[in-house]
Design an enzyme around this catalytic site. Sequence first.
Site, mmCIF file in Angstrom:
data_model
loop_
_atom_site.group_PDB
_atom_site.id
_atom_site.type_symbol
_atom_site.label_atom_id
_atom_site.label_comp_id
_atom_site.label_asym_id
_atom_site.label_seq_id
_atom_site.Cartn_x
_atom_site.Cartn_y
_atom_site.Cartn_z
ATOM 1 N N GLY A 5 1.177 -0.140 2.006
ATOM 2 C CA GLY A 5 1.610 -1.252 2.176
ATOM 3 C C GLY A 5 1.146 -2.588 1.587
ATOM 4 O O GLY A 5 0.357 -2.614 0.664
ATOM 5 N N ASN A 6 1.463 -3.760 1.885
ATOM 6 C CA ASN A 6 1.013 -5.046 1.282
ATOM 7 C C ASN A 6 1.226 -6.111 2.594
ATOM 8 O O ASN A 6 1.708 -5.850 3.551
ATOM 9 C CB ASN A 6 1.541 -5.456 0.188
ATOM 10 N N HIS A 7 0.433 -7.352 2.216
ATOM 11 C CA HIS A 7 0.641 -8.424 3.326
ATOM 12 C C HIS A 7 1.627 -9.097 3.425
ATOM 13 O O HIS A 7 1.740 -10.218 4.300
ATOM 14 C CB HIS A 7 -0.751 -9.270 3.125
ATOM 15 N N ALA A 60 8.084 -8.093 -1.880
ATOM 16 C CA ALA A 60 6.679 -7.378 -2.532
ATOM 17 C C ALA A 60 7.070 -6.142 -2.373
ATOM 18 O O ALA A 60 6.489 -5.229 -1.762
ATOM 19 C CB ALA A 60 5.614 -8.276 -1.653
#
Length: 242
Positions: free
Chosen positions: A48-50, A116
């Site tokens: 995943g990402n932030h 994102a």
Amino acid sequence: GEGRMAEPEEIVCFIEAEIKKKLPLVNQKILVTAGPTYEAIDPVRFIGNHSSGKMGFAIADQLASMGADVILIAGPTAQTTKHKSVKRVDVTAASEMLNACLLYYKDVKACVMCAAVADYTPASVSPQKIKKKDGGLNIELKKTADILKTLGEKKQKGQVLIGFALETENEEYNAAEKLKSKNLDFIVLNSLNDKGAGFKTDTNKITIIDHKLHKTAFGLKSKDEVAADICNKIAELIHEEI
Ligand code: C5P
């Protein structure tokens, strides 16, 4: 009879409809993506990402308050929308986000791609939880589809397509390249080098680059104010088209 006061609910509906008629984006369908995507490795883990989804949700709410019918395709996020007219579609992985976007794309006037999206996803998903062993672990990744680029290739005359670029170096050059390669009307650049911009913060600092490569730099503002700047630009473009 004639002189009787209308029911308060009817009065509220009437006033809402009268106000809505005068809003700048009334009857415009707009698609927004927000949040991260999660790419499954096994039933327990993911890549995943932030991204918090804050910017995309602020844009969806702002567009709705300007009268638009908003479809918000959201990756996994704790955000909620304030407007009842925002239709929210929850997805998890990039492939699901692509399918959801393709489903709505041909009927919308504009798209704001704020999500994102993961650029890579595991080549295969282990059906069982991967067991810990001695030594390292290699996971083979394959590229995901670039959703925004796919929509840019399918863009119809009169449709407005907006992308985001989160950069850490050569910010303006990279953003301008994305604007061209993805066939966008404008791109919103935010740099992780700017204090108060980027992930999880309640503020952002953006530069808008349009298709003629004109740049407009904005100061540090709350994400709601930034959303208003972006949505005013969208309304301007839509009205130029009409
Ligand atoms: O190329 P890059 O990932 O930096 O482009 C960012 C823009 O492209 C954002 O608007 C993002 O929502 C969109 N994007 C996408 N699908 C991807 C990767 C990025 O729609 N797989």
